[in-house]
Design a protein around this motif. Structure first.
Motif, mmCIF file in Angstrom:
data_model
loop_
_atom_site.group_PDB
_atom_site.id
_atom_site.type_symbol
_atom_site.label_atom_id
_atom_site.label_comp_id
_atom_site.label_asym_id
_atom_site.label_seq_id
_atom_site.Cartn_x
_atom_site.Cartn_y
_atom_site.Cartn_z
ATOM 1 N N GLY A 78 0.820 -1.193 -0.132
ATOM 2 C CA GLY A 78 -0.094 0.045 -0.095
ATOM 3 C C GLY A 78 0.787 1.259 -0.077
ATOM 4 N N PRO B 154 0.402 3.860 -3.057
ATOM 5 C CA PRO B 154 -1.006 4.611 -3.017
ATOM 6 C C PRO B 154 -1.759 4.233 -4.451
ATOM 7 N N GLY B 155 -3.017 4.125 -4.264
ATOM 8 C CA GLY B 155 -3.891 3.986 -5.487
ATOM 9 C C GLY B 155 -3.929 2.496 -5.858
ATOM 10 N N ILE C 164 -5.152 -1.234 -6.057
ATOM 11 C CA ILE C 164 -6.348 -2.119 -5.268
ATOM 12 C C ILE C 164 -5.821 -3.544 -5.030
ATOM 13 N N TYR C 165 -6.130 -3.980 -3.869
ATOM 14 C CA TYR C 165 -5.669 -5.256 -3.291
ATOM 15 C C TYR C 165 -6.773 -6.337 -3.513
ATOM 16 N N LEU C 166 -6.333 -7.115 -4.089
ATOM 17 C CA LEU C 166 -7.208 -8.187 -4.733
ATOM 18 C C LEU C 166 -7.400 -9.370 -3.850
ATOM 19 N N GLU C 167 -6.023 -10.024 -4.035
ATOM 20 C CA GLU C 167 -5.654 -11.430 -2.967
ATOM 21 C C GLU C 167 -4.679 -11.354 -2.362
#
Lengths: 142, 142, 142, 142
Positions: free
Chosen positions: B70, B76-77, B79-82
């Motif tokens: 992160g 920054p920006g 997106i955490y998927l798995e």
């Protein structure tokens, strides 16, 4: 004080834990993890992102699954081996999350079980899907 | 303030974050997650377990990976998927953990990358192994 | 830095401490005490209870009395012997509580005093009633 | 998610909760309560007192009883009516406290029970004695 041994578990057993996610949860999690991503702690930045406001750390929400496993199913004495998370939807300040863990596979010879681990918000939307592999506490020798 | 876009990432890029795990980290994590498993907060109980003393929550240690992702890679920006964790060894109060994330796969057409995500203690012992799937920040439209 | 000795106290002496109870107070108290009762941390659950929403832990509110005793009356050096609480009304996030301790009995020969200990909300409603028995700091020998 | 109703309780039923008291617990409790009595947060002052070092707030230790009541016996849905504490011995950083609540009186017609509420340290020394009066959750109407 010990949780359930593998003999005391069966497919379909489940337990839950619920918590309303507060701003202080997010800030304390930020402090403990070191994750100061502005998506979590900077409302000005966050309001200009896809999510239109600060969101909780995915791992903070995922930690509620650890609570179910460590305290209820199987409970104290369990060894946490693996966890998989799919982050499906954002969690915002004030959302009430229910983490649910359900036994979906039992490997008695290895003393391991697989749990389906999911988190839902107050509207029933699944925000995390995934599985955990754990080793339940062993029976006391006699 | 934005992290790296997929065009700015290549295989082998990595970043790290290190923290000495304190008793207060474990206690605050317990409060935020609700996980009051005695393995983490009860020295009398814990000293009689396989681990011979209180250990950190696995997810607390794993959260340091979220910090790398992160804040640094992609930053920054993102997106955490798995996230997948394998918990390989216990972490105790006073251990210094280094979380490392390294780019191991780039799927440009889907704007997704896979990171190898590992945590090591001060002796070089790998305490967590795993991978993350994330979507880096998209370039600003012009 | 020492509080008042028994010779410096008389019936009717009182002191107060006020604080607005925040969501973070409740969440931190939950973490410190381990009390994750959903009445305090789960708005969905709490909204379906008699109280129609999350309430503060009674002991959190009662702790403000400890603040008056330990810091003001008699103050540092006091030994806290007994505390009785009657929980009369709920305290919600945002309520401002005033804790008041008043000397109602002095037992000089035993170096003990009894305090009436009460908490009121911003509307003057008494939310806790009770008494404390304490031993004030002893005069320095000369 | 509801605790036990009065019909599900009998004399002698008990539950426990244990925690090792950390320095961070004492400091956070100080912050939440406002109780900055130097006996708890000033090692220089405290080392010159009768107790020869910082001690935990009595109410912090007493809060572990609230945890047993609110989470286990009777559990969620319980209304906390009264609590009496006698503080018998100091609790220091690193002590492991076990709070125990046991049903000693059942007043079915009033839906109230009295619990003996005690805390012990790791050496079996009783550090708090007292009782609680609570109203267990009522059965769901049918």
């Amino acid at each position: 004080m010990m949780g359930r041994t593998i003999d005391q578990l069966k497919l379909g057993d489940y337990e839950e834990f619920s918590k309303t996610v507060s701003e202080s949860d997010i800030y304390l999690f930020g402090g403990v993890s070191g994750d100061m991503n502005p998506a979590h702690i900077d409302e000005q930045f966050a309001s200009n992102t896809f999510f239109k406001g600060r969101i909780a750390h995915g791992i903070l929400v995922g930690s509620f699954i650890s609570t179910v496993i460590g305290m209820k199913l199987p409970g104290p004495g369990t060894i946490y081996l693996e966890q998989q998370y799919k982050f499906l939807a954002p969690v915002r300040i004030g959302d009430t999350i229910t983490a649910k863990a359900e036994v979906i596979e039992i490997k008695s010879e290895k003393n391991k079980i697989t749990l389906q681990t999911r988190c839902f918000n107050q509207n029933g939307v699944m925000v995390i899907d995934g599985t955990a592999l754990v080793s339940p506490p062993k029976p006391k020798k006699q």
